[in-house]
Enzyme design. Sequence first.
Site, mmCIF file in Angstrom:
data_model
loop_
_atom_site.group_PDB
_atom_site.id
_atom_site.type_symbol
_atom_site.label_atom_id
_atom_site.label_comp_id
_atom_site.label_asym_id
_atom_site.label_seq_id
_atom_site.Cartn_x
_atom_site.Cartn_y
_atom_site.Cartn_z
ATOM 1 N N SER A 136 0.848 -1.185 0.000
ATOM 2 C CA SER A 136 0.000 0.000 0.000
ATOM 3 C C SER A 136 0.892 1.246 0.000
ATOM 4 O O SER A 136 1.764 1.388 0.867
ATOM 5 C CB SER A 136 -0.906 -0.007 1.237
ATOM 6 O OG SER A 136 -1.780 1.087 1.227
ATOM 7 N N LYS A 162 -1.024 -0.802 -4.467
ATOM 8 C CA LYS A 162 -2.261 -0.088 -4.124
ATOM 9 C C LYS A 162 -1.921 1.355 -3.816
ATOM 10 O O LYS A 162 -1.063 1.632 -2.967
ATOM 11 C CB LYS A 162 -2.954 -0.732 -2.917
ATOM 12 C CG LYS A 162 -4.263 -0.045 -2.566
ATOM 13 C CD LYS A 162 -5.035 -0.791 -1.480
ATOM 14 C CE LYS A 162 -4.616 -0.374 -0.095
ATOM 15 N NZ LYS A 162 -5.492 -0.960 0.949
ATOM 16 N N LYS A 164 -3.116 4.950 -2.348
ATOM 17 C CA LYS A 164 -4.097 5.702 -1.568
ATOM 18 C C LYS A 164 -4.475 6.951 -2.369
ATOM 19 O O LYS A 164 -3.600 7.627 -2.945
ATOM 20 C CB LYS A 164 -3.512 6.106 -0.220
ATOM 21 C CG LYS A 164 -3.197 4.939 0.709
ATOM 22 C CD LYS A 164 -4.448 4.287 1.255
ATOM 23 C CE LYS A 164 -4.142 3.247 2.318
ATOM 24 N NZ LYS A 164 -5.358 2.642 2.902
ATOM 25 N N ASP A 190 -7.330 2.988 -3.211
ATOM 26 C CA ASP A 190 -8.070 2.933 -1.942
ATOM 27 C C ASP A 190 -8.363 4.353 -1.492
ATOM 28 O O ASP A 190 -7.447 5.144 -1.270
ATOM 29 C CB ASP A 190 -7.227 2.200 -0.898
ATOM 30 C CG ASP A 190 -7.939 2.087 0.444
ATOM 31 O OD1 ASP A 190 -9.137 2.412 0.525
ATOM 32 O OD2 ASP A 190 -7.287 1.647 1.420
ATOM 33 N N GLU A 215 -11.319 0.752 -3.896
ATOM 34 C CA GLU A 215 -11.684 0.336 -2.541
ATOM 35 C C GLU A 215 -12.317 1.470 -1.755
ATOM 36 O O GLU A 215 -11.760 2.564 -1.658
ATOM 37 C CB GLU A 215 -10.428 -0.173 -1.826
ATOM 38 C CG GLU A 215 -10.645 -0.689 -0.425
ATOM 39 C CD GLU A 215 -9.341 -1.158 0.208
ATOM 40 O OE1 GLU A 215 -9.360 -1.454 1.420
ATOM 41 O OE2 GLU A 215 -8.308 -1.224 -0.483
ATOM 42 N N ASP A 240 -14.340 -2.174 2.353
ATOM 43 C CA ASP A 240 -13.426 -2.380 3.478
ATOM 44 C C ASP A 240 -14.144 -1.956 4.745
ATOM 45 O O ASP A 240 -14.724 -2.774 5.466
ATOM 46 C CB ASP A 240 -12.154 -1.567 3.232
ATOM 47 C CG ASP A 240 -11.188 -1.555 4.406
ATOM 48 O OD1 ASP A 240 -11.491 -2.130 5.466
ATOM 49 O OD2 ASP A 240 -10.106 -0.952 4.281
ATOM 50 N N LYS A 264 -10.437 -7.669 6.977
ATOM 51 C CA LYS A 264 -9.496 -7.303 8.029
ATOM 52 C C LYS A 264 -9.988 -7.946 9.325
ATOM 53 O O LYS A 264 -11.043 -7.562 9.842
ATOM 54 C CB LYS A 264 -9.390 -5.789 8.192
ATOM 55 C CG LYS A 264 -8.676 -5.090 7.039
ATOM 56 C CD LYS A 264 -8.630 -3.597 7.262
ATOM 57 C CE LYS A 264 -7.866 -2.911 6.132
ATOM 58 N NZ LYS A 264 -7.956 -1.420 6.223
ATOM 59 N N GLY A 292 -4.522 -4.852 5.691
ATOM 60 C CA GLY A 292 -3.539 -4.671 6.752
ATOM 61 C C GLY A 292 -3.819 -3.419 7.562
ATOM 62 O O GLY A 292 -4.454 -2.476 7.077
#
Length: 370
Positions: A136, A162, A164, A190, A215, A240, A264, A292
């Site tokens: 990430s 991934k 952000k 995400d 996400e 998520d 998660k 995570g």
Amino acid sequence: MKIKQVALHEVALPLVSPFRTSVGVQEHRVALLVELRTDDGVTGWGECVAEEDPSYASEYLSGAREVIRRFLLPVLTADPRLSAARAAELMKPVRGHRMAKAAVEMALLDAELRRAGISLAEHLGAVRESVPVGVSVGIMDSLDELITAVDGYLGAGYARIKLKIEPGWDLEPVAAVRETFGSAVALQVDANTAYSPVDLAHLRKLDAFGLTLIEQPFAPDDLETHARLAARIDTPVCLDESITSARDAVTALRQGACSIVNVKPGRVGGYLEARRIHDLCQAAGVPVWCGGMLETGLGRAANLALAALPGFTLPGDISASARYFHRDITDPFVLEGGRLRVPSGPGIGIAPDAAGLAAALVTTDLVPLG
């Protein structure tokens, strides 16, 4: 099983570099560890993933500590038939506080399985000895900084990137990564709930980049807008923060709010509930992957056991220890060809080393029982 002693350890680990999301910036990871000793001398470890403040979720670290001390441990120690499988039902009268419950359940599972000589991976139903993992990448100050970071992660062998994102940092950085590294790189984004319903048309522009998924763009309770986006975008929508239980997953899937689920364990109340979400998604043909929460080696080990289940078909956000920490509280997990090995020893298969725990330790709280 009877609990004889419990210690709650707060640890603080500086991050290799600041990690920025739409929620905020983290420069260190503060975690709450549950050390649980049974009457036959077996020790189990759990990790609470609650953050210091209630920004990602309603739970926060000092609150989780209080809930564990005052409410969860008393109901568990009072039960003569205590087991990890019974823990969720015993803790049910305490509403919410899933991250606190997950930490206690993890410690119980670790102790119970260590005594039985069974690994958590085997207990959950793992089918792999190692799993592909992704990384990430936080929000950066510049595109050059982002490209340098992604280049380093790809060079290290990570199986998926991934990014952000947030309003003002989305189309341009995604385009820059695609143009620099090509269409073969598995790429996803995400948003951590950063967008609102007025952004539907804007988010549809992400279709141009061939993403694995987008996400959690909207608020956790806004399944309707997620469903509207999913009906209008080619990129798969993944949830998520919206998924806190198997029931939530069923509801989201029925409403068409997602076609992929990020699991998660801390967010859903533990590894047994996480397995239930895996099972129902697998039965429905819905891919899942393991998210995570900047876990120490303890939580990382347990997450790897979960990610080795057959329905986890996408690389998770587990990453090597060196991605986040100069020094962990356990032996480090090392990337090997884009994969991490699943611990095979009894329980979670790992424990803190004395020096690593001492270096990170902030406080230890011995909980009086009975």
